[in-house]
Design an enzyme around this catalytic site. Structure first.
Site, PDB file in Angstrom:
ATOM      1  N   GLU A 116     -52.067  32.281 -15.564  1.00 36.69           N
ATOM      2  CA  GLU A 116     -52.731  33.415 -16.708  1.00 36.69           C
ATOM      3  C   GLU A 116     -50.825  33.810 -17.552  1.00 36.69           C
ATOM      4  O   GLU A 116     -50.044  33.285 -17.456  1.00 36.69           O
ATOM      5  CB  GLU A 116     -53.207  34.475 -15.745  1.00 36.69           C
ATOM      6  CG  GLU A 116     -54.916  34.153 -15.273  1.00 36.69           C
ATOM      7  CD  GLU A 116     -54.882  35.317 -14.035  1.00 36.69           C
ATOM      8  OE1 GLU A 116     -54.872  36.505 -14.491  1.00 36.69           O
ATOM      9  OE2 GLU A 116     -55.442  34.758 -12.704  1.00 36.69           O
ATOM     10  N   HIS A 243     -56.065  45.835 -20.416  1.00 30.56           N
ATOM     11  CA  HIS A 243     -56.184  43.833 -19.925  1.00 30.56           C
ATOM     12  C   HIS A 243     -56.397  43.518 -21.683  1.00 30.56           C
ATOM     13  O   HIS A 243     -57.681  44.460 -22.331  1.00 30.56           O
ATOM     14  CB  HIS A 243     -57.306  43.958 -19.434  1.00 30.56           C
ATOM     15  CG  HIS A 243     -57.623  42.207 -19.170  1.00 30.56           C
ATOM     16  ND1 HIS A 243     -57.943  41.872 -20.103  1.00 30.56           N
ATOM     17  CD2 HIS A 243     -57.266  41.929 -17.693  1.00 30.56           C
ATOM     18  CE1 HIS A 243     -58.041  39.506 -19.032  1.00 30.56           C
ATOM     19  NE2 HIS A 243     -57.612  40.751 -18.636  1.00 30.56           N
ATOM     20  N   ARG A 290     -50.098  41.013 -21.090  1.00 32.19           N
ATOM     21  CA  ARG A 290     -50.808  41.231 -21.267  1.00 32.19           C
ATOM     22  C   ARG A 290     -50.837  42.290 -22.370  1.00 32.19           C
ATOM     23  O   ARG A 290     -51.070  43.131 -23.080  1.00 32.19           O
ATOM     24  CB  ARG A 290     -51.844  42.325 -20.034  1.00 32.19           C
ATOM     25  CG  ARG A 290     -52.230  41.135 -19.400  1.00 32.19           C
ATOM     26  CD  ARG A 290     -52.482  42.070 -18.312  1.00 32.19           C
ATOM     27  NE  ARG A 290     -53.473  41.270 -17.532  1.00 32.19           N
ATOM     28  CZ  ARG A 290     -53.934  41.305 -16.615  1.00 32.19           C
ATOM     29  NH1 ARG A 290     -54.154  42.320 -15.780  1.00 32.19           N
ATOM     30  NH2 ARG A 290     -54.396  40.050 -16.266  1.00 32.19           N
ATOM     31  N   HIS A 351     -56.883  49.126 -17.383  1.00 33.24           N
ATOM     32  CA  HIS A 351     -57.555  47.779 -16.617  1.00 33.24           C
ATOM     33  C   HIS A 351     -56.168  48.333 -15.047  1.00 33.24           C
ATOM     34  O   HIS A 351     -57.098  47.914 -14.488  1.00 33.24           O
ATOM     35  CB  HIS A 351     -56.836  46.920 -16.825  1.00 33.24           C
ATOM     36  CG  HIS A 351     -56.613  45.092 -15.991  1.00 33.24           C
ATOM     37  ND1 HIS A 351     -58.230  45.006 -15.856  1.00 33.24           N
ATOM     38  CD2 HIS A 351     -56.375  44.917 -15.618  1.00 33.24           C
ATOM     39  CE1 HIS A 351     -58.268  44.348 -15.145  1.00 33.24           C
ATOM     40  NE2 HIS A 351     -57.040  44.068 -15.052  1.00 33.24           N
ATOM     41  N   ARG A 386     -47.249  45.162 -15.195  1.00 33.66           N
ATOM     42  CA  ARG A 386     -47.303  43.968 -14.427  1.00 33.66           C
ATOM     43  C   ARG A 386     -47.702  42.575 -14.990  1.00 33.66           C
ATOM     44  O   ARG A 386     -48.793  42.969 -15.817  1.00 33.66           O
ATOM     45  CB  ARG A 386     -48.788  44.473 -13.304  1.00 33.66           C
ATOM     46  CG  ARG A 386     -48.961  43.494 -12.307  1.00 33.66           C
ATOM     47  CD  ARG A 386     -50.769  43.824 -11.599  1.00 33.66           C
ATOM     48  NE  ARG A 386     -51.527  44.363 -12.804  1.00 33.66           N
ATOM     49  CZ  ARG A 386     -52.737  44.367 -12.103  1.00 33.66           C
ATOM     50  NH1 ARG A 386     -53.026  42.818 -11.441  1.00 33.66           N
ATOM     51  NH2 ARG A 386     -53.732  43.539 -13.336  1.00 33.66           N
TER      52      ARG A 386
HETATM   53  P1  FAD Z   1     -58.848  49.356  -4.649  1.00 34.96           P
HETATM   54  O1  FAD Z   1     -59.562  47.934  -4.689  1.00 34.96           O
HETATM   55  O2  FAD Z   1     -59.267  50.356  -6.058  1.00 34.96           O
HETATM   56  O3  FAD Z   1     -59.691  50.211  -3.791  1.00 34.96           O
HETATM   57  C1  FAD Z   1     -59.477  51.713  -3.740  1.00 34.96           C
HETATM   58  C2  FAD Z   1     -60.723  52.388  -2.253  1.00 34.96           C
HETATM   59  O4  FAD Z   1     -60.413  53.824  -2.220  1.00 34.96           O
HETATM   60  C3  FAD Z   1     -62.006  51.847  -2.673  1.00 34.96           C
HETATM   61  O5  FAD Z   1     -62.297  51.595  -1.932  1.00 34.96           O
HETATM   62  C4  FAD Z   1     -62.652  53.607  -3.404  1.00 34.96           C
HETATM   63  O6  FAD Z   1     -63.715  54.065  -2.730  1.00 34.96           O
HETATM   64  C5  FAD Z   1     -61.264  54.445  -2.046  1.00 34.96           C
HETATM   65  N1  FAD Z   1     -61.007  55.497  -2.424  1.00 34.96           N
HETATM   66  C6  FAD Z   1     -60.727  56.194  -3.419  1.00 34.96           C
HETATM   67  N2  FAD Z   1     -60.516  57.619  -3.810  1.00 34.96           N
HETATM   68  C7  FAD Z   1     -61.046  57.529  -2.144  1.00 34.96           C
HETATM   69  C8  FAD Z   1     -61.395  59.053  -2.206  1.00 34.96           C
HETATM   70  N3  FAD Z   1     -60.565  60.499  -2.744  1.00 34.96           N
HETATM   71  N4  FAD Z   1     -61.775  59.096  -0.814  1.00 34.96           N
HETATM   72  C9  FAD Z   1     -62.307  58.393  -0.020  1.00 34.96           C
HETATM   73  N5  FAD Z   1     -61.447  56.979  -0.615  1.00 34.96           N
HETATM   74  C10 FAD Z   1     -61.463  57.073  -2.141  1.00 34.96           C
HETATM   75  N6  FAD Z   1     -55.466  41.745  -9.978  1.00 34.96           N
HETATM   76  C11 FAD Z   1     -55.001  40.590  -9.214  1.00 34.96           C
HETATM   77  O7  FAD Z   1     -54.211  40.375  -8.578  1.00 34.96           O
HETATM   78  N7  FAD Z   1     -55.645  39.723  -9.787  1.00 34.96           N
HETATM   79  C12 FAD Z   1     -57.612  39.916 -10.562  1.00 34.96           C
HETATM   80  O8  FAD Z   1     -57.930  38.433 -10.575  1.00 34.96           O
HETATM   81  C13 FAD Z   1     -57.352  40.751 -10.486  1.00 34.96           C
HETATM   82  N8  FAD Z   1     -58.402  41.125 -11.404  1.00 34.96           N
HETATM   83  C14 FAD Z   1     -59.123  42.161 -11.946  1.00 34.96           C
HETATM   84  C15 FAD Z   1     -60.175  42.742 -11.919  1.00 34.96           C
HETATM   85  C16 FAD Z   1     -61.010  43.380 -12.302  1.00 34.96           C
HETATM   86  C17 FAD Z   1     -62.240  43.694 -13.613  1.00 34.96           C
HETATM   87  C18 FAD Z   1     -60.049  44.446 -12.092  1.00 34.96           C
HETATM   88  C19 FAD Z   1     -60.789  46.358 -12.183  1.00 34.96           C
HETATM   89  C20 FAD Z   1     -58.682  45.222 -11.306  1.00 34.96           C
HETATM   90  C21 FAD Z   1     -58.528  43.521 -11.307  1.00 34.96           C
HETATM   91  N9  FAD Z   1     -57.028  43.513 -10.261  1.00 34.96           N
HETATM   92  C22 FAD Z   1     -56.894  41.784 -10.690  1.00 34.96           C
HETATM   93  C23 FAD Z   1     -56.262  44.317 -10.154  1.00 34.96           C
HETATM   94  C24 FAD Z   1     -56.858  44.919  -8.484  1.00 34.96           C
HETATM   95  O9  FAD Z   1     -58.449  44.630  -8.483  1.00 34.96           O
HETATM   96  C25 FAD Z   1     -56.614  46.080  -7.739  1.00 34.96           C
HETATM   97  O10 FAD Z   1     -55.115  46.487  -8.464  1.00 34.96           O
HETATM   98  C26 FAD Z   1     -56.579  45.821  -6.377  1.00 34.96           C
HETATM   99  O11 FAD Z   1     -57.733  45.118  -6.038  1.00 34.96           O
HETATM  100  C27 FAD Z   1     -56.667  47.690  -5.925  1.00 34.96           C
HETATM  101  O12 FAD Z   1     -56.345  47.189  -4.741  1.00 34.96           O
HETATM  102  P2  FAD Z   1     -56.545  48.787  -3.312  1.00 34.96           P
HETATM  103  O13 FAD Z   1     -56.965  48.372  -2.655  1.00 34.96           O
HETATM  104  O14 FAD Z   1     -55.009  49.007  -3.961  1.00 34.96           O
HETATM  105  O15 FAD Z   1     -57.493  49.096  -4.454  1.00 34.96           O
HETATM  106  C1  SIN Z   2     -58.111  38.794 -15.084  1.00 33.53           C
HETATM  107  O1  SIN Z   2     -58.349  38.173 -14.225  1.00 33.53           O
HETATM  108  O2  SIN Z   2     -57.496  38.691 -15.742  1.00 33.53           O
HETATM  109  C2  SIN Z   2     -57.393  40.287 -14.310  1.00 33.53           C
HETATM  110  C3  SIN Z   2     -56.011  39.281 -13.373  1.00 33.53           C
HETATM  111  C4  SIN Z   2     -55.611  40.699 -13.122  1.00 33.53           C
HETATM  112  O3  SIN Z   2     -55.802  41.609 -13.711  1.00 33.53           O
HETATM  113  O4  SIN Z   2     -54.374  40.180 -12.307  1.00 33.53           O
END
Ligand code: FAD
Ligand code: SIN
Length: 519
Positions: A116, A243, A290, A351, A386
């Site tokens: 990537e 992104h 990015r 993103h 990032r």
């Molecule tokens: P999240 O997975 O967003 O979880 C947050 C949780 O908190 C959810 O369950 C939500 O419902 C809950 N929540 C929020 N507010 C409240 C509230 N007030 N009360 C109760 N619950 C609440 N990163 C990578 O490293 N590799 C990738 O390939 C990648 N691809 C991505 C593709 C997309 C389309 C997106 C959007 C992001 C991508 N990212 C990637 C970034 C990565 O997915 C996120 O940064 C990571 O998953 C965040 O994890 P988290 O557990 O911090 O939050």
């Molecule tokens: C992607 O698959 O391009 C998302 C990866 C990331 O957000 O780290």
């Protein structure tokens, strides 16, 4: 009133990993996970590209991953955090595998490493192009097998409980300790008190404050806003990562992501005339980091007046493409794009939040017994921008660090006593939801137009003025209304937008994902 040893707010990779680590290590500790939607709804569920991790020390090295992370972060990373995440990542990936997460293998049966932007080596482990979905499902399955974790879905965290909620709060106003949170149960409409010795915020990102985002509708920055109101330090919020390649198809919202791994696989960015342009901006071409690719696209669009640029995949091995990216292929096919003959229209979209709730190397905030982990936290790993696929890795490593510190602290923490229940001053249900939805939309548009990839003092000032009006209207509504998730989310989004704007106004130097005209 509910009482737990550990309260986890959020059920993405950060919250689930932490909860599993604590609960499996100490079966006597009680753990509650609060999540505002269905248990699997999260940014994690949509992650595509994978997890960046150094596993093959013959072809790759920790030093190389560290250097790539520092370069993407543009001089703003904390080296200790970077070193910790890179070197502790492999063990956490192994843990994920023992919990059942399946990563793709190559023909030799070894893990397949994708490439990537910003990475100098192939090091992104993945499950096709639905890595996040695979991780989320397997973590949830493991969580359901762990008896001392209780999951509360459709429960919305409204506010953290700190000294200022205590009955004799005047005496305690200078102290900052977290005692749990007030939680709105969507089924009963009641706000319950969840007390805990330790609380972990794992509420994910803020993408929904922008009109064009890859983030699902839960990503409204609730954790950052709650922490801010409770007195936590919030930093680096001006570094919003856009992104470069979200599918340009306005009928789909949030925007569907075309993974960076597609460019790692060889796809080329072109303008409408079919001419490549990335080499005019960076020697790494399509695989520059990015911030650089997003600004290049923005500049091309400003010059041409076009709505989008394109990803050309027509020269690629489309059989292999289908194997690696079945979900992306299906999505583009569904809207009539044939990769042999058509290019994919793409635009940048909000993103990822590089900043967030400031934490130390153990995931502790400046509020006693309050930890933050995952996208809502700012560990120092990402600096000003990032590196791709470093986010899932960060969540895994810091969940482990939060867990170790929590275990060290838990024995000494006394359960709080004189905590009052939520005092709901509002009495009326807002008769017209449009008062909330219109303001949410207005906020998203103003952030898109004035606080996007390229900012200026003039645009930021306009954004601040308009946000103030939305703030005043929403506060008036809040004071007289019965609390609803829609209203709380709007208030949180206003808080988050306001911090992004003010921290952007304060920044006097262009770095990483932050770019302001005239400085
Ligand atoms: P999240 O997975 O967003 O979880 C947050 C949780 O908190 C959810 O369950 C939500 O419902 C809950 N929540 C929020 N507010 C409240 C509230 N007030 N009360 C109760 N619950 C609440 N990163 C990578 O490293 N590799 C990738 O390939 C990648 N691809 C991505 C593709 C997309 C389309 C997106 C959007 C992001 C991508 N990212 C990637 C970034 C990565 O997915 C996120 O940064 C990571 O998953 C965040 O994890 P988290 O557990 O911090 O939050
Ligand atoms: C992607 O698959 O391009 C998302 C990866 C990331 O957000 O780290």
């Amino acid at each position: 009133m509910y009482n737990y040893d550990i309260l986890v707010i959020g059920s993405g990779i950060a919250g689930l990993t932490y909860a599993l680590k604590v609960a499996q290590k100490s079966p006597n500790y009680t753990v509650a996970i609060i999540t505002k939607a269905d248990e699997n709804e999260s940014n994690t569920k949509y992650a595509q590209g994978g997890v960046a991790v150094v596993l093959d020390l013959l072809k790759d090295s920790f030093e190389s991953h560290i250097q790539d992370t520092l370069r993407a972060g543009d001089g703003f990373c904390n080296l200790e955090a970077v070193t910790a995440v890179v070197t502790e990542g492999p063990a956490m990936l192994e843990k994920l595998i023992t919990w059942g997460v399946d990563f793709d293998k190559n023909k030799a049966g070894n893990l397949d490493f994708g490439l990537e932007g910003g990475h100098s080596k192939h090091r992104v482990v993945h499950h096709q192009d639905i890595t996040g979905f695979e991780i989320e499902q397997k973590l949830l399955a493991e969580m359901h097998r762990t008896p001392n974790i209780e999951m509360f879905s459709q429960h919305f965290a409204v506010e953290l409980i700190t000294e200022h909620h205590l009955k004799n709060s005047a005496e305690n106003s200078a102290l900052k300790t977290c005692f749990g949170a007030y939680i709105l149960n969507a089924k009963t409409g009641k706000i319950d008190t969840f007390l805990s010795k330790i609380t972990l915020l794992a509420t994910g990102g803020v993408g929904q404050v922008y009109q064009n985002t890859t983030n699902p509708i839960i990503a409204t920055g609730d954790g950052v806003a709650m922490a801010k109101r409770a007195g936590a330090l919030i930093e680096n919020m001006e570094f919003i990562q856009f992104h470069p390649t979200a599918l340009y198809y306005p009928q789909i919202s949030p925007s569907f992501l075309i993974s960076e791994a597609v460019r790692g696989f060889g796809a080329l960015l072109k303008n409408k005339a079919g001419v490549r342009f990335m080499n005019n901006y960076d020697e790494r071409g399509e695989l520059a980091s990015r911030d650089i690719v997003s600004r290049a696209i923005d500049s091309e669009l400003k010059q041409s007046g076009d709505d989008c640029v394109y990803l050309d995949c027509s020269h690629l091995d489309l059989v292999a493409f289908k194997k690696h990216f079945p979900n992306i292929l299906k999505q583009v096919n569904d809207i009539g794009i044939d990769l042999k003959t058509d290019m994919i229209p793409v635009v940048p979209a909000a993103h990822y939040l590089c900043g967030g709730i400031k934490v130390n190397l153990d995931g502790q905030t400046n509020i006693t017994n309050l930890f933050a982990c995952g996208e809502c936290s700012c560990t120092g790993l990402h600096g000003a921008n990032r590196l791709a696929s470093n986010s899932l890795l960060e969540a895994l490593v810091f969940a482990q660090r939060c867990y170790l510190k929590s275990l060290a602290l838990l024995g000494d923490i006394q359960a709080p006593k004189n905590i009052p229940n939520w005092n709901d001053a509002g009495t009326t249900n807002p008769k017209e939801l449009i008062l909330i939805t219109h303001n949410r939309h207005e906020l998203q548009v103003l952030m898109n137009d004035y606080v996007g990839i390229i900012r200026s003092d003039e645009r930021l000032e306009r954004a601040a003025k308009r946000l103030q009006i939305i703030f005043e209207e929403t506060e008036t509504l809040y004071k007289k209304s019965v609390i609803s998730p829609q209203l709380i989310e709007l208030r949180n989004m206003i808080d988050v937008a306001s911090i992004i704007i003010s921290q952007s106004q304060q920044r006097k130097e262009n770095k990483g994902a932050f770019y302001k005209l005239g400085i």
